[in-house]
Design a protein around this motif. Structure first.
Motif, PDB file in Angstrom:
ATOM      1  N   HIS A 198       0.844  -1.188   0.000  1.00  0.00           N
ATOM      2  CA  HIS A 198       0.000   0.000   0.000  1.00  0.00           C
ATOM      3  C   HIS A 198       0.883   1.243   0.000  1.00  0.00           C
ATOM      4  O   HIS A 198       2.037   1.189   0.444  1.00  0.00           O
ATOM      5  CB  HIS A 198      -0.890  -0.013   1.255  1.00  0.00           C
ATOM      6  CG  HIS A 198      -1.818   1.147   1.384  1.00  0.00           C
ATOM      7  ND1 HIS A 198      -2.841   1.403   0.498  1.00  0.00           N
ATOM      8  CD2 HIS A 198      -1.878   2.145   2.314  1.00  0.00           C
ATOM      9  CE1 HIS A 198      -3.492   2.479   0.882  1.00  0.00           C
ATOM     10  NE2 HIS A 198      -2.926   2.959   1.967  1.00  0.00           N
TER      11      HIS A 198
ATOM     12  N   ASN B 203       4.366  -4.566   5.224  1.00  0.00           N
ATOM     13  CA  ASN B 203       3.880  -5.505   6.243  1.00  0.00           C
ATOM     14  C   ASN B 203       4.935  -6.581   6.469  1.00  0.00           C
ATOM     15  O   ASN B 203       5.207  -7.393   5.599  1.00  0.00           O
ATOM     16  CB  ASN B 203       2.567  -6.143   5.779  1.00  0.00           C
ATOM     17  CG  ASN B 203       2.205  -7.369   6.603  1.00  0.00           C
ATOM     18  OD1 ASN B 203       2.414  -7.406   7.806  1.00  0.00           O
ATOM     19  ND2 ASN B 203       1.668  -8.385   5.939  1.00  0.00           N
TER      20      ASN B 203
ATOM     21  N   THR C  55      -5.433  -0.461  14.900  1.00  0.00           N
ATOM     22  CA  THR C  55      -6.240   0.682  14.456  1.00  0.00           C
ATOM     23  C   THR C  55      -5.825   1.957  15.182  1.00  0.00           C
ATOM     24  O   THR C  55      -5.602   3.004  14.560  1.00  0.00           O
ATOM     25  CB  THR C  55      -7.738   0.401  14.691  1.00  0.00           C
ATOM     26  OG1 THR C  55      -8.124  -0.743  13.927  1.00  0.00           O
ATOM     27  CG2 THR C  55      -8.581   1.594  14.278  1.00  0.00           C
TER      28      THR C  55
ATOM     29  N   ASP D 266      -2.755 -13.717  10.682  1.00  0.00           N
ATOM     30  CA  ASP D 266      -3.959 -12.962  11.002  1.00  0.00           C
ATOM     31  C   ASP D 266      -3.583 -11.526  11.378  1.00  0.00           C
ATOM     32  O   ASP D 266      -4.262 -10.574  10.968  1.00  0.00           O
ATOM     33  CB  ASP D 266      -4.692 -13.646  12.156  1.00  0.00           C
ATOM     34  CG  ASP D 266      -5.901 -12.848  12.633  1.00  0.00           C
ATOM     35  OD1 ASP D 266      -6.762 -12.538  11.805  1.00  0.00           O
ATOM     36  OD2 ASP D 266      -5.953 -12.526  13.832  1.00  0.00           O
TER      37      ASP D 266
ATOM     38  N   ASN E  97      -2.777  -9.661   8.189  1.00  0.00           N
ATOM     39  CA  ASN E  97      -3.981  -9.370   7.406  1.00  0.00           C
ATOM     40  C   ASN E  97      -4.807  -8.254   8.041  1.00  0.00           C
ATOM     41  O   ASN E  97      -5.344  -7.384   7.340  1.00  0.00           O
ATOM     42  CB  ASN E  97      -4.819 -10.639   7.259  1.00  0.00           C
ATOM     43  CG  ASN E  97      -4.187 -11.644   6.319  1.00  0.00           C
ATOM     44  OD1 ASN E  97      -3.446 -11.275   5.405  1.00  0.00           O
ATOM     45  ND2 ASN E  97      -4.451 -12.928   6.541  1.00  0.00           N
ATOM     46  N   GLN E  98      -4.896  -8.280   9.369  1.00  0.00           N
ATOM     47  CA  GLN E  98      -5.633  -7.210  10.040  1.00  0.00           C
ATOM     48  C   GLN E  98      -4.919  -5.873   9.885  1.00  0.00           C
ATOM     49  O   GLN E  98      -5.556  -4.833   9.693  1.00  0.00           O
ATOM     50  CB  GLN E  98      -5.823  -7.545  11.526  1.00  0.00           C
ATOM     51  CG  GLN E  98      -6.819  -8.667  11.784  1.00  0.00           C
ATOM     52  CD  GLN E  98      -7.274  -8.696  13.223  1.00  0.00           C
ATOM     53  OE1 GLN E  98      -7.485  -7.657  13.846  1.00  0.00           O
ATOM     54  NE2 GLN E  98      -7.435  -9.901  13.765  1.00  0.00           N
TER      55      GLN E  98
ATOM     56  N   LYS F 246      -2.966  -4.963   7.379  1.00  0.00           N
ATOM     57  CA  LYS F 246      -3.116  -4.485   5.998  1.00  0.00           C
ATOM     58  C   LYS F 246      -4.504  -3.898   5.760  1.00  0.00           C
ATOM     59  O   LYS F 246      -4.644  -2.849   5.121  1.00  0.00           O
ATOM     60  CB  LYS F 246      -2.822  -5.629   5.021  1.00  0.00           C
ATOM     61  CG  LYS F 246      -1.354  -6.002   4.955  1.00  0.00           C
ATOM     62  CD  LYS F 246      -1.034  -6.922   3.783  1.00  0.00           C
ATOM     63  CE  LYS F 246      -1.644  -8.282   3.924  1.00  0.00           C
ATOM     64  NZ  LYS F 246      -1.269  -9.160   2.790  1.00  0.00           N
ATOM     65  N   ALA F 247      -5.525  -4.574   6.278  1.00  0.00           N
ATOM     66  CA  ALA F 247      -6.888  -4.062   6.094  1.00  0.00           C
ATOM     67  C   ALA F 247      -7.060  -2.709   6.765  1.00  0.00           C
ATOM     68  O   ALA F 247      -7.647  -1.770   6.186  1.00  0.00           O
ATOM     69  CB  ALA F 247      -7.889  -5.068   6.656  1.00  0.00           C
ATOM     70  N   ALA F 248      -6.522  -2.586   7.975  1.00  0.00           N
ATOM     71  CA  ALA F 248      -6.641  -1.315   8.694  1.00  0.00           C
ATOM     72  C   ALA F 248      -5.831  -0.214   8.019  1.00  0.00           C
ATOM     73  O   ALA F 248      -6.276   0.934   7.940  1.00  0.00           O
ATOM     74  CB  ALA F 248      -6.197  -1.513  10.153  1.00  0.00           C
TER      75      ALA F 248
ATOM     76  N   ARG G  37      -5.039   0.088   4.835  1.00  0.00           N
ATOM     77  CA  ARG G  37      -5.708   0.531   3.597  1.00  0.00           C
ATOM     78  C   ARG G  37      -6.877   1.453   3.903  1.00  0.00           C
ATOM     79  O   ARG G  37      -7.190   2.365   3.138  1.00  0.00           O
ATOM     80  CB  ARG G  37      -6.176  -0.685   2.804  1.00  0.00           C
ATOM     81  CG  ARG G  37      -5.059  -1.519   2.189  1.00  0.00           C
ATOM     82  CD  ARG G  37      -5.617  -2.618   1.329  1.00  0.00           C
ATOM     83  NE  ARG G  37      -4.573  -3.393   0.673  1.00  0.00           N
ATOM     84  CZ  ARG G  37      -4.274  -4.647   0.989  1.00  0.00           C
ATOM     85  NH1 ARG G  37      -4.967  -5.283   1.933  1.00  0.00           N
ATOM     86  NH2 ARG G  37      -3.316  -5.295   0.358  1.00  0.00           N
ATOM     87  N   GLU G  38      -7.533   1.206   5.035  1.00  0.00           N
ATOM     88  CA  GLU G  38      -8.689   2.007   5.411  1.00  0.00           C
ATOM     89  C   GLU G  38      -8.282   3.360   6.018  1.00  0.00           C
ATOM     90  O   GLU G  38      -8.894   4.394   5.727  1.00  0.00           O
ATOM     91  CB  GLU G  38      -9.550   1.228   6.419  1.00  0.00           C
ATOM     92  CG  GLU G  38     -10.784   1.981   6.922  1.00  0.00           C
ATOM     93  CD  GLU G  38     -11.778   2.285   5.820  1.00  0.00           C
ATOM     94  OE1 GLU G  38     -12.518   3.277   5.956  1.00  0.00           O
ATOM     95  OE2 GLU G  38     -11.816   1.524   4.814  1.00  0.00           O
TER      96      GLU G  38
END
Length: 458
Positions: free
Chosen positions: A321, A330, A408, A444, A447-448, A450-452, A454-455
């Motif tokens: 990202h 990451n 987060t 996990d 992945n968490q 990366k998702a956070a 990107r958001e």
């Protein structure tokens, strides 16, 4: 003395599995237990799946098994049963064989002591495959190294398979292997310990990456930890190869003990100059893959050209990202403090925004503290390992954030502090610890994150 397992297989052939009683100890969420259940269901065994975790904890794996045509039918007709949130001694006493998860200790385990026979997914694979095996262990770089070797083999004309500790059970591809299909196995110290005494691991090529303290909460001392690592070459013969580093005493010890033909590697003698993935440690891993390809008969020029294109793997200095013009990496698979230092050094000349910390596993944090001194700014994820790291940082006067309770919260602080157009800046998530109280595992966690990211980092 460490437990030694039987050299005798409980099955005379794959066909002999039909009708046998099999207890799978440890279903888990990483795929190994699931693959084992699928394998034995395919061959007609009666299976008891037992795990101290509850059905709710294991729901994704259980649902995957129920959706599989063979396993789903076996669950419906009672050929697969689940005993969850507990173990029942009778399931171990009555089984023809217990398939042990590598994360379960044998010593002091009354359930395993009651078993007639014990195997693992790796030991069963090695008993029945005819494929040449390339085995890799070590403390750092295992996953990147096996992935690089697998990539190189498949781009140099081989049909290669990859499995082991990299979360792919070799039982998923056993039937596809032949004498012509090399299999690359990443083997943890625990997986190797499960092979002690069996005489089934005789790799055509074994490679031991850098050894640093790890899993000391399990082993208690380095000698026991390294003793399991040594099993990778215990049954090798002179026509097989053992790759050892000449850069430290561990490598020299391994070279002196193995019966295999020693091939040395060194940080001062790399076999590749440019790589697609940042960092000296990745260059070392890819260089070792070039050596392995050479032992498999690939011309060195071809091996170098192919390996220069290796794109790396998920959760290991993975670029995924951009926050404006700032790349975000990451490195969640960094679970030892030394890996954090390597991650920061990979971006020499850049301003590194380092996100680190978590739960300790009996290790010391001097190397992680050194990494923090090299970083431009440091954000900490809560955990008892972070508490130990903070003491070192405070003593050294190294600035850092207070620990954040979640990725987060940590990323929101980064967003508030770091401009998206910051020049020569990279954001690197490299925990150097586990976070089992916060995440299921390091994958996990990655992945968490990366998702956070990107958001939040838009």
């Amino acid at each position: 003395m460490p437990h030694s397992y039987s050299s005798t297989c409980p099955f005379s052939s794959l066909a002999d599995i039909a009708g046998k009683k099999v207890t799978v100890m440890g279903l888990g969420l990483n795929g190994g237990g699931e693959a084992t259940v699928r394998f034995f269901a395919r061959y007609g065994a009666t299976i008891t799946v037992t795990d101290m975790k509850t059905e709710n904890d294991l729901w994704p794996t259980i649902e995957a098994l129920r959706s599989d045509p063979i396993c789903g039918e076996a669950i419906e007709n009672g050929r697969i049963k689940f005993v969850l949130g507990m173990h029942d001694l009778k399931d171990f006493e009555s089984a023809d064989v217990v398939i042990k998860n590598p994360g379960v200790k044998y010593d002091g385990n009354k359930y395993l002591a009651a078993a007639r026979a014990i195997e693992s997914d790796v030991s069963l694979f090695l008993r029945f495959t005819k494929a040449p095996v390339i085995a890799v262990t070590g403390s750092k770089g295992k996953s990147s190294t096996v992935s690089a070797i697998h990539y190189g083999l498949n781009h140099c004309g081989f049909k290669s398979f990859l499995g082991g500790n990299i979360t792919v059970s070799p039982l998923t591809f056993l039937e596809e292997t032949t004498e012509e299909t090399p299999v690359v196995l990443e083997l943890s110290s625990w997986q190797l310990a499960d092979l002690r005494g069996r005489g089934v691991l005789k790799p055509k090529i074994s490679l031991i990456t850098k050894i640093v303290p790890d899993h000391q909460n399990w082993y208690g001392n380095m000698e026991s930890y390294v003793a399991d690592k040594k099993l990778i070459y215990a049954d090798q013969t002179p026509d097989q190869y053992t790759l050892c580093t000449s850069d430290d005493d561990w490598g020299k010890t391994f070279a002196a003990e193995t019966n295999g033909t020693v091939v040395w590697y060194s940080a001062s003698d790399l076999h590749i100059e440019e790589t697609a993935v940042p960092g000296f440690h990745m260059k070392q891993n890819i260089s070792n893959a070039v050596l392995v390809l050479g032992l498999m008969g690939v011309p060195e020029d071809k091996a170098r050209a192919v390996m220069a294109q290796f794109p790396g793997i998920e959760h290991r200095l993975e670029y995924f990202h951009s926050y404006g013009t700032v790349p975000v990496y990451n490195d969640s698979a960094a679970t030892v403090p030394e890996a954090v230092l390597e991650a920061v050094r990979a971006f020499e000349g850049k301003r590194v925004v380092l996100l680190t910390g978590g739960t300790h596993k009996g290790l010391t944090y001097e190397k992680a503290a050194e990494a923090c001194t090299l970083a431009d700014s440091v954000y900490l994820l809560a955990g008892n390992g972070t508490d130990m790291l903070m003491e070192l940082l405070d003593t050294a006067g190294t600035a850092h954030s207070a620990p954040f309770a979640s990725v987060t919260d940590m990323l929101n602080a980064v967003r508030a502090d770091v401009r998206p157009d910051s020049a020569d800046t990279v954001i690197v998530f490299s925990p150097g610890a586990t976070s089992f109280g916060m995440f299921k595992n390091e994958f996990d966690r990655g992945n968490q994150f990366k998702a956070a990211a990107r958001e939040i980092l838009k």
